[in-house]
Design an enzyme around this catalytic site. Structure first.
Site, short mmCIF file in Angstrom:
data_model
loop_
_atom_site.label_atom_id
_atom_site.label_comp_id
_atom_site.label_asym_id
_atom_site.label_seq_id
_atom_site.Cartn_x
_atom_site.Cartn_y
_atom_site.Cartn_z
N CYS A 1 -21.67 -30.63 -9.42
CA CYS A 1 -22.25 -31.93 -9.12
C CYS A 1 -21.29 -33.03 -9.56
CB CYS A 1 -23.59 -32.17 -9.79
SG CYS A 1 -24.86 -31.02 -9.33
N LYS B 1 -9.45 -13.96 -5.20
CA LYS B 1 -9.13 -14.90 -4.10
C LYS B 1 -9.76 -14.41 -2.81
CE LYS B 1 -8.15 -17.69 -5.81
NZ LYS B 1 -7.87 -17.99 -7.17
N ASN C 1 -25.58 -34.79 -13.43
CA ASN C 1 -24.77 -33.57 -13.42
C ASN C 1 -25.10 -32.82 -14.70
OD1 ASN C 1 -22.78 -31.59 -13.41
ND2 ASN C 1 -21.22 -32.98 -14.20
N GLY C 2 -25.52 -31.56 -14.58
CA GLY C 2 -25.87 -30.78 -15.77
C GLY C 2 -27.19 -30.06 -15.55
N GLU D 1 -6.63 -11.15 -9.77
CA GLU D 1 -6.61 -12.48 -9.16
C GLU D 1 -6.61 -12.37 -7.62
OE1 GLU D 1 -7.20 -15.38 -9.75
OE2 GLU D 1 -6.03 -16.69 -8.48
N ARG E 1 -16.72 -30.73 -6.48
CA ARG E 1 -17.65 -30.31 -7.53
C ARG E 1 -18.95 -29.73 -6.97
NH1 ARG E 1 -15.79 -33.23 -12.31
NH2 ARG E 1 -17.65 -32.62 -13.41
N LYS F 1 -15.84 -26.33 -7.70
CA LYS F 1 -14.57 -26.18 -8.40
C LYS F 1 -14.71 -26.29 -9.91
CE LYS F 1 -9.79 -26.86 -7.98
NZ LYS F 1 -9.57 -25.42 -7.81
N HIS G 1 -9.93 7.87 -12.59
CA HIS G 1 -11.13 7.91 -13.43
C HIS G 1 -12.36 7.44 -12.66
CE1 HIS G 1 -8.71 8.94 -16.90
NE2 HIS G 1 -7.85 8.05 -16.47
N GLU H 1 -13.65 -14.80 -2.83
CA GLU H 1 -14.24 -16.13 -2.80
C GLU H 1 -14.01 -16.86 -1.49
OE1 GLU H 1 -13.02 -18.65 -6.05
OE2 GLU H 1 -10.95 -18.03 -5.91
N TRP I 1 -24.24 -29.45 -6.45
CA TRP I 1 -24.14 -28.00 -6.47
C TRP I 1 -25.48 -27.54 -7.05
CZ3 TRP I 1 -24.40 -23.90 -9.92
CH2 TRP I 1 -23.93 -22.68 -9.42
C1 F6R Z 1 -11.12 -19.22 -8.68
C2 F6R Z 1 -11.40 -20.37 -9.52
C3 F6R Z 1 -12.30 -20.19 -10.68
C4 F6R Z 1 -11.81 -21.01 -11.87
C5 F6R Z 1 -12.84 -20.95 -13.01
C6 F6R Z 1 -12.35 -21.66 -14.25
O1 F6R Z 1 -10.27 -19.54 -7.63
O2 F6R Z 1 -10.92 -21.45 -9.28
O3 F6R Z 1 -12.45 -18.85 -11.02
O4 F6R Z 1 -10.58 -20.50 -12.29
O5 F6R Z 1 -14.03 -21.53 -12.58
O6 F6R Z 1 -12.13 -23.01 -13.99
P1 F6R Z 1 -11.23 -23.88 -14.95
O7 F6R Z 1 -9.85 -23.35 -14.89
O8 F6R Z 1 -11.34 -25.27 -14.41
O9 F6R Z 1 -11.81 -23.75 -16.32
#
Ligand code: F6R
Length: 607
Positions: free
Chosen positions: A2, A483, A98-99, A479, A27, A602, A502, A486, A74
């Site tokens: 948010c 990627k 926001n929260g 990672e 956000r 994000k 295993h 998501e 969000w």
């Molecule tokens: C994946 C991604 C998330 C962030 C995670 C932590 O592409 O962006 O997994 O890495 O939400 O966010 P930060 O780094 O802002 O604490």
């Protein structure tokens, strides 16, 4: 999660609110809305879905007013629809939030019993109704808000406007970030400095427990005791220009292609190319005295920390534990005094990482954060902060933030190695040479974008994808899988290659692509024999290695790509690139929303 924005000034608020929301859309994008005061009355416009829907609504039903608040959502409580979209309002007051208000059930029951009528399923509406109730009892806007704030539990950044009070708005912060922007004859509030950058570069961040009364000319900030306080007004580095996609189709692709430049920027902060040494910024604690290290982060940042574990253990010979912040914070682990706790966060606002930081501080740890946003809460609350220099990252899937985190962590590991005496000057010079070449090597991989797009076509139809790696290749496999999940919504999992036998090997058949991260390092042969095992069971292996690694492999893989040959220490920075591009091209082939994938936001400012 948010984003909120608020404006009290001298020109029509609605277009500026929308502009602020555009910069906050990363956000959350479940709904968007604004409220302004027109002839003293609250006017709202809200729309489900992305900001574009609100903009379309404002074209058909424009709204005036010189004061207003806005929100991009969000969803936490209540499905993403117009009824649950912010601002939440009564006739007397409108609120953006926001929260999470944790005691909203209790407040809702209490206020409903007193005759307040709720119309949404959100936690936020309890704030609007609570203030409304006090206003109805005859309290003024400030007193009603102060009394309401005493009752709120949980995390909040709030923007509040009142019917009949076009002269003021209120901002309040507890746990969620909130900035006040100072203009000329105008004042602003916003979830971050980026949102306010087109309006002002003069920003003050509220502390937890603060609330502020904004007029067009003044800001009065009070802390939780009611005492008037001042908060430092800083000049933000963000530019007012809207960040564009350049020639690229998506922000994610643009950010992937920025990596040679931003990795180089990150290196420039610490690497001295002439004498091939690392100079860490002055830290308020002695690295040579550190006996143990704990790295805490979430998501992609956690994977960067997982690579750093290998680096710090190898180069500085210090024991390192890596923790997922949401697990760490509730485990309440015992901590010996004088340990070093490192927090990695692109946004610097991730709620779980922040809580872990506070726990570590309370338990006698030195705290060092790696952030991309210098003014963020995590940066401000750590003893020291290292900046990753990636520039604003708009694509929800993190790319350049990850490789710049790795770059800074590599420099930190070298600095720690020198401080502990475990790393010789010659070894430092060797790794520094490899690091200084890494931007050029990344550029070489980016030139192979078309080849990766072709590989991606063979993966887009898969239902499940496996990623394998060993050593620092394992976090890169993790990672890569994240990627892919998501942005393409394909189920992907990563395993340490040695774990294959295993259990996960049971998943292998000719419908499961297996992406293997395998630079030629001391573990090459071991991973190569895992590849043999997969191929023997019909698995479709996509093999990322260097020329030598591909030539040495006897198994017949589905496809392979030779990356430039680099020092194994810096390989994880390079191998991050093809897994990013692969996920990107799979997502494009599937037609998903690359920059704003479903259900994600994000900046995860709620737990
Ligand atoms: C994946 C991604 C998330 C962030 C995670 C932590 O592409 O962006 O997994 O890495 O939400 O966010 P930060 O780094 O802002 O604490």
């Amino acid at each position: 999660m948010c984003g909120i924005v608020g404006i009290i000034g001298k020109v029509e608020a609605a277009p500026l609110l929308v502009e602020g929301l555009r910069r906050l859309e990363y956000r959350g994008y479940d709904s968007a809305g604004i409220a302004t005061l027109v002839d003293g009355q609250i006017e709202r416009r809200r729309a489900e879905g992305k900001l574009a829907n609100l903009e379309a609504l404002l074209k058909t039903r424009p709204v005036g007013g010189l004061i207003g608040i806005g929100h991009t959502r969000w969803a936490t409580h209540g499905v993403p629809n117009e009824r649950n979209a912010h601002p939440h309002a009564t006739k007397r007051v409108a609120v953006v939030h926001n929260g999470i208000i944790e005691n909203f059930h209790e407040l809702k029951a209490e206020l409903s019993a007193k005759g307040q009528v709720f119309e949404s399923d959100t936690d936020t509406e309890a704030v609007a109704q609570l203030i409304d109730y006090h206003l109805a009892q005859g309290m003024g806007a400030e007193d009603a808000t102060a009394k309401a704030l005493e009752r709120l539990q949980g995390a909040f950044a709030l923007g509040i406007v009142f019917a009949g009070r076009p002269d003021m708005m209120i901002a309040a912060r507890q746990g969620s970030p909130l900035a006040i922007g100072y203009g000329a004859g105008e004042m602003y509030l916003g979830s971050d400095a980026l949102a306010l950058a087109p309006l002002t570069q003069k920003i003050a961040y509220l502390n937890d427990g603060d609330w502020a009364v904004l007029t067009a000319e003044t800001v009065v900030i009070r802390d939780r005791t009611g005492a008037t306080v001042t908060r430092e007004v800083r000049q933000t580095q963000f530019s007012g220009a809207m960040i564009g996609k350049g020639e690229h189709r998506h922000f994610m692709l643009k950010e992937i292609f920025e990596q040679p430049e931003v990795v180089s920027n990150a290196l420039n902060t610490m690497l001295n190319p002439a004498d091939r040494t690392i100079t860490l910024p002055r830290l308020p604690f002695d690295l040579a005295a550190v006996k143990r290290v704990r790295i805490i982060a979430c998501g992609t940042s956690f994977y960067a920390g997982s690579v750093a574990k290998y680096w710090i253990e190898k180069l500085a010979r210090l024991p390192v534990e890596v923790d997922i912040a949401s697990e760490f914070r509730y485990r309440c682990p015992p901590m010996e005094a004088d340990g070093l706790a490192i927090f990695i966060s692109q946004s610097g606002e991730t709620a779980d990482t922040l809580a872990a930081l506070r726990y570590c501080r309370e338990h006698g740890q030195h705290t060092l954060s790696l952030v991309n946003v210098p003014e963020s809460t995590i940066a401000r609350e750590s003893e020291a902060a290292l900046l990753t220099m990636a520039g604003p990252e708009i694509g929800v899937a993190s790319t350049k933030a990850f490789t710049t985190q790795l770059t800074v962590l590599a420099c930190l590991a070298i600095g720690m190695g020198r401080a502990t005496g475990a790393l010789s000057a010659e070894a430092e010079a060797d790794i520094c040479r490899s690091l200084s070449e890494i931007p050029a090597r990344i550029a070489e991989v980016l030139r192979r974008d078309d080849d990766i797009r072709v590989i991606a076509q063979g993966i887009a139809e898969a239902r499940d994808v496996l990623y394998l790696g060993r050593g620092t290749g394992y976090p890169i496999a993790l990672e890569g899988a994240l990627k892919l999940k998501e942005i393409s919504y394909i189920h992907a999992e990563a395993y340490a290659a040695g774990e294959l036998k295993h259990g996960p090997i049971a998943l292998i058949d000719d419908s499961v692509p297996v992406i293997v991260i395998c630079p030629t390092d001391e573990l090459y042969e071991k991973t190569a024999s895992n590849v043999q095992e997969v191929v023997a069971r019909g698995g479709r292996v996509v093999f990322f290695s260097d020329r030598e690694g591909i030539d040495r492999l006897s198994a017949k893989v589905f496809s392979s790509m030779a990356l430039p040959s680099v020092d194994p220490v810096v390989a994880p920075i390079l191998y991050a690139i093809p897994v990013q591009l692969l996920a990107y091209h799979v997502a494009v082939a599937k037609g998903t929303d690359v920059d704003q994938p479903r259900n994600l936001a994000k900046s995860v400012t709620v737990e």
